[in-house]
Design an enzyme around this catalytic site. Structure first.
Site, short mmCIF file in Angstrom:
data_model
loop_
_atom_site.label_atom_id
_atom_site.label_comp_id
_atom_site.label_asym_id
_atom_site.label_seq_id
_atom_site.Cartn_x
_atom_site.Cartn_y
_atom_site.Cartn_z
N ASP A 13 0.84 -1.09 -0.04
CA ASP A 13 0.06 -0.08 0.06
C ASP A 13 0.72 1.32 -0.01
OD1 ASP A 13 -2.24 -1.54 0.17
OD2 ASP A 13 -2.23 -1.72 2.36
N LYS A 16 1.80 1.99 -5.30
CA LYS A 16 2.37 1.65 -6.59
C LYS A 16 1.22 1.95 -7.61
CE LYS A 16 2.27 -2.47 -4.40
NZ LYS A 16 1.93 -1.88 -2.89
N GLY A 17 -0.12 1.66 -7.40
CA GLY A 17 -1.04 1.90 -8.32
C GLY A 17 -0.73 3.40 -8.87
N LYS A 18 -0.66 4.32 -8.16
CA LYS A 18 -0.59 5.75 -8.52
C LYS A 18 0.65 5.96 -9.41
CE LYS A 18 0.31 10.10 -7.91
NZ LYS A 18 -0.17 11.42 -7.37
N ASN A 38 -5.50 -10.34 -3.72
CA ASN A 38 -5.21 -9.58 -2.34
C ASN A 38 -4.94 -8.27 -2.64
OD1 ASN A 38 -2.65 -10.62 -3.53
ND2 ASN A 38 -1.76 -11.41 -1.70
N GLY A 40 -4.78 -4.20 -3.78
CA GLY A 40 -5.66 -3.25 -4.07
C GLY A 40 -4.82 -1.98 -4.47
N HIS A 41 -4.63 -1.75 -5.82
CA HIS A 41 -3.87 -0.57 -6.42
C HIS A 41 -4.90 0.76 -6.70
CE1 HIS A 41 -0.39 -3.43 -7.27
NE2 HIS A 41 -0.80 -3.48 -5.75
N THR A 130 -5.87 -11.62 3.57
CA THR A 130 -7.12 -11.07 3.15
C THR A 130 -8.37 -11.80 2.85
OG1 THR A 130 -6.25 -11.36 0.94
CG2 THR A 130 -5.80 -9.47 1.89
N GLN A 225 2.05 -6.15 -3.31
CA GLN A 225 2.27 -6.09 -1.71
C GLN A 225 3.50 -5.49 -1.54
OE1 GLN A 225 1.31 -9.56 -3.18
NE2 GLN A 225 -0.64 -8.50 -2.86
N ALA A 300 -7.56 -1.14 0.56
CA ALA A 300 -8.21 -0.98 -0.57
C ALA A 300 -8.88 -2.30 -1.06
CB ALA A 300 -7.17 -0.52 -2.05
N THR A 302 -9.94 -5.00 1.36
CA THR A 302 -10.85 -5.41 2.59
C THR A 302 -11.16 -4.09 3.57
OG1 THR A 302 -8.74 -5.34 4.16
CG2 THR A 302 -9.34 -7.47 2.85
N PRO A 305 -8.82 -1.05 8.74
CA PRO A 305 -7.66 0.10 9.14
C PRO A 305 -6.21 -0.65 9.05
CG PRO A 305 -9.04 -0.77 11.00
CD PRO A 305 -9.60 -1.45 9.86
N LEU A 333 3.62 12.48 0.77
CA LEU A 333 4.57 13.42 1.60
C LEU A 333 3.65 14.44 2.12
CD1 LEU A 333 7.54 14.54 2.09
CD2 LEU A 333 6.96 16.04 0.21
P1 GDP Z 1 -0.85 0.27 -3.55
O1 GDP Z 1 -1.44 -0.63 -3.19
O2 GDP Z 1 0.57 0.30 -3.21
O3 GDP Z 1 -1.26 0.72 -4.97
O4 GDP Z 1 -1.42 1.55 -2.66
P2 GDP Z 1 -2.98 1.68 -2.41
O5 GDP Z 1 -3.88 2.04 -3.34
O6 GDP Z 1 -3.50 0.44 -1.49
O7 GDP Z 1 -3.03 2.64 -1.09
C1 GDP Z 1 -2.35 3.97 -1.44
C2 GDP Z 1 -3.55 5.00 -1.15
O8 GDP Z 1 -2.85 6.37 -0.94
C3 GDP Z 1 -4.45 5.31 -2.23
O9 GDP Z 1 -5.58 5.79 -1.69
C4 GDP Z 1 -3.98 6.35 -3.20
O10 GDP Z 1 -4.72 7.12 -3.87
C5 GDP Z 1 -3.37 7.12 -2.10
N1 GDP Z 1 -2.13 7.99 -2.66
C6 GDP Z 1 -1.11 7.56 -3.45
N2 GDP Z 1 -0.10 8.52 -3.38
C7 GDP Z 1 -0.52 9.50 -2.67
C8 GDP Z 1 0.05 10.75 -2.54
O11 GDP Z 1 1.04 11.26 -2.75
N3 GDP Z 1 -0.94 11.44 -1.41
C9 GDP Z 1 -2.19 11.36 -1.21
N4 GDP Z 1 -2.74 12.02 -0.03
N5 GDP Z 1 -2.45 9.93 -1.09
C10 GDP Z 1 -2.08 9.30 -2.31
P1 IMO Z 2 -1.11 -4.05 -2.24
O1 IMO Z 2 -0.54 -4.78 -3.55
C1 IMO Z 2 -1.11 -4.53 2.06
C2 IMO Z 2 -1.33 -8.74 3.68
C3 IMO Z 2 -2.35 -9.19 4.44
C4 IMO Z 2 -1.72 -10.07 5.33
C5 IMO Z 2 -0.55 -10.76 4.76
C6 IMO Z 2 -1.13 -12.02 4.09
O2 IMO Z 2 -2.39 -3.57 -2.10
O3 IMO Z 2 0.05 -3.48 -1.58
P2 IMO Z 2 -2.54 -12.70 2.03
O4 IMO Z 2 -4.11 -12.44 1.75
O5 IMO Z 2 -1.61 -12.21 0.79
O6 IMO Z 2 -2.28 -14.10 2.35
O7 IMO Z 2 -2.18 -11.96 3.39
O8 IMO Z 2 -0.26 -9.77 3.53
N1 IMO Z 2 -1.42 -8.18 2.49
C7 IMO Z 2 -1.24 -6.89 2.06
N2 IMO Z 2 -1.04 -5.75 2.63
N3 IMO Z 2 -1.21 -4.75 0.69
C8 IMO Z 2 -1.35 -5.73 -0.14
O9 IMO Z 2 -1.35 -5.51 -1.41
C9 IMO Z 2 -1.36 -6.75 0.54
N4 IMO Z 2 -1.57 -8.08 0.12
C10 IMO Z 2 -1.82 -9.01 1.40
O10 IMO Z 2 -3.07 -7.99 5.13
O11 IMO Z 2 -1.03 -9.27 6.41
MG MG Z 3 -2.90 -1.62 -1.73
#
Ligand code: GDP
Ligand code: IMO
Ligand code: MG
Length: 429
Positions: A13, A16-18, A38, A40-41, A130, A225, A300, A302, A305, A333
């Site tokens: 999290d 990476k998606g951004k 698992n 969520g980007h 997840t 991940q 993103a 599940t 928090p 940042l």
């Molecule tokens: P990923 O799994 O690595 O793709 O990240 P997630 O999408 O799960 O979580 C990142 C969250 O931070 C998302 O809600 C993005 O929209 C948000 N995000 C990414 N870059 C920034 C940033 O620079 N500032 C803010 N405020 N939000 C960001």
């Molecule tokens: P992205 O790609 C954050 C965590 C789960 C759990 C552990 C094992 O969005 O960054 P799993 O279902 O993979 O067997 O769960 O890994 N986990 C993540 N945490 N971001 C993810 O993906 C995750 N994918 C799995 O919360 O602790």
């Molecule tokens: Mg994510």
């Protein structure tokens, strides 16, 4: 440089998606190499256009870019079909741009059932997965019971494969976990129908990606991940079941190591973790809750928090080493804008001794107290800043400190959720 790998450096999290979405502009192909739904980007294009990708690479939102789901990914076909349908409903054409590896393994309903039952049985020792069947699916792959995408191409093969596993699986579900068994005929019928719809996408992606490299096309590899969730190098057993590190891209796509040119690590300006496991810099106080609220730190996938804490340079140095990072993309940042000061853990204290290296022993990691370096906050709204020079001095100092501690250049800084809220310090392609 044609191949750029994007990898999460923390516990997932990181944004990476951004970053992938921003870099897709100059890419021809975007490929996922491990994990499954698992992940969520999140990609936010503008105020009312937000997408969460789980299996489909985050490049899909750019017209005409080819997106590969590599052999190292585990695919839940129902989840993938829902994702395809969701995108098509919003006008994103997937039909010509999505390619699924023949060798990718398939998540079956019994993998999901075992994942959930196993977590229940572990009680307070649970990992906090997840619940998507990721671990059991990779287990079957390694144990050579798995069903691959190519096996979906014939109904007879689906039947044979399900029948090969079902007695063993149902014995486990009923006798060990005391939950309902899986109906093999329903599974065969469901998967035959998913297969019909997924057939057009299933192809030889190994040849495709290698040919693209040989032609000099720009390839973006999208990790899921994060490094500290890697099955071999993460905080085992509180990890996922795949190789999330840069090395996973080679096996997960059939792309030789020498064809990966640059490796950009995505670093969130603080740290988060979702699920169980040690987290030395975790803030269990109001500050942690403030970062959680302001950062929108809720899963993103599940909705759980996310635990929040300071940046951890001990963990990050380890992450830089095993990924071979050539650059850093620093995200979120702007979430730290209001703070009086910000901290980076530069060492750990354990039993009165200072530790500089990220420990492999989970019991030691549980007991580590961070040693912090403290920086003055900047107290200026940085959201949407596009130019490094426009950042407040103390924010620049924080970024420079990260570069110095890790010895790696920060090449991008993200200053908001939206596509255009980004500072490009150095070109990536
Ligand atoms: P990923 O799994 O690595 O793709 O990240 P997630 O999408 O799960 O979580 C990142 C969250 O931070 C998302 O809600 C993005 O929209 C948000 N995000 C990414 N870059 C920034 C940033 O620079 N500032 C803010 N405020 N939000 C960001
Ligand atoms: P992205 O790609 C954050 C965590 C789960 C759990 C552990 C094992 O969005 O960054 P799993 O279902 O993979 O067997 O769960 O890994 N986990 C993540 N945490 N971001 C993810 O993906 C995750 N994918 C799995 O919360 O602790
Ligand atoms: Mg994510």
């Amino acid at each position: 440089m044609p191949t750029l790998l994007i990898v999460g450096t923390q516990w997932g999290d990181e944004g990476k998606g951004k970053i992938v979405d921003c870099l897709t502009l100059k890419a021809d192909i975007v490929a996922r190499y491990q994990g499954g739904n698992n992940a969520g980007h999140t990609v936010v294009i503008n105020n009312d256009e937000k997408y969460i990708l789980h299996l489909i690479p985050s490049g899909i939102l750019h017209k005409g870019k080819k997106c590969i789901i590599g052999n190292g990914v585990v695919i839940d076909p129902k989840s993938l079909l829902d994702e395809i349908e969701g995108l098509e409903k919003r006008g994103v054409d997937v039909s010509k741009n999505l390619f699924i590896s023949k060798n990718a393994h398939i998540i079956m309903p019994y993998h999901v059932a075992i994942d959930k039952a196993s977590e229940m049985k572990k009680g307070d020792k649970k990992i906090g997965t997840t619940g998507r069947g990721i671990g059991p699916s990779y287990s079957d792959k390694i144990a050579r019971y798995g069903i691959r995408a190519v096996d979906l191409l014939s109904e007879q093969t689906i039947r044979t494969s399900v029948n090969h596993s079902i007695d063993r699986i149902n014995f486990l579900l009923e006798k060990y976990y005391s939950v309902s068994p899986i109906d093999p005929e329903k599974t065969i019928a469901d998967y035959s129908s998913y297969a019909e719809r997924l057939k057009p996408f299933i192809t030889d992606t190994v040849k495709m990606i290698n040919n693209a490299y040989d032609k000099g096309l720009n390839i973006l590899l999208e990790g899921a991940q994060g490094t500290l969730l890697d099955i071999d190098h993460g905080t085992y057993p509180f990890v996922t079941s795949s190789n999330t590190i840069s090395g996973g891209a080679c096996t997960g796509l059939g792309l030789p190591p020498k064809k990966i040119d640059n490796i950009l690590g995505v670093v969130k300006a603080y740290t988060t973790r979702v699920g169980g496991g040690p987290f030395p810099t975790e803030l269990k106080d109001d500050l942690g809750r403030f970062i959680q609220q302001k950062g929108g730190e809720y899963g993103a996938t599940t909705g759980r928090p996310r635990r929040c804490g300071w940046l951890d340079a001990v963990a990050l140095k380890y992450s830089c080493m095993i990924n071979g990072l050539t650059g850093i993309a620093l995200t979120k940042l702007d979430i730290l804008d209001e703070l009086d000061n910000v901290k980076i853990a530069v060492g750990y204290k354990y039993n009165g001794k200072t530790i500089d290296d990220f420990p492999h022993e989970i019991e030691i990691l549980w007991g580590c107290e961070p040693v912090y370096e403290t920086f003055d906050g900047w107290k200026v709204d940085t959201s949407g800043i596009n130019n490094f020079d426009d950042l407040p001095t103390n924010a620049k100092k924080y970024i420079k400190a990260i570069e110095e501690i890790l010895g790696i250049q920060v090449m991008m800084v993200s200053t908001g959720q939206k596509r255009n809220q980004i500072i490009q310090i150095a070109e990536q392609f």
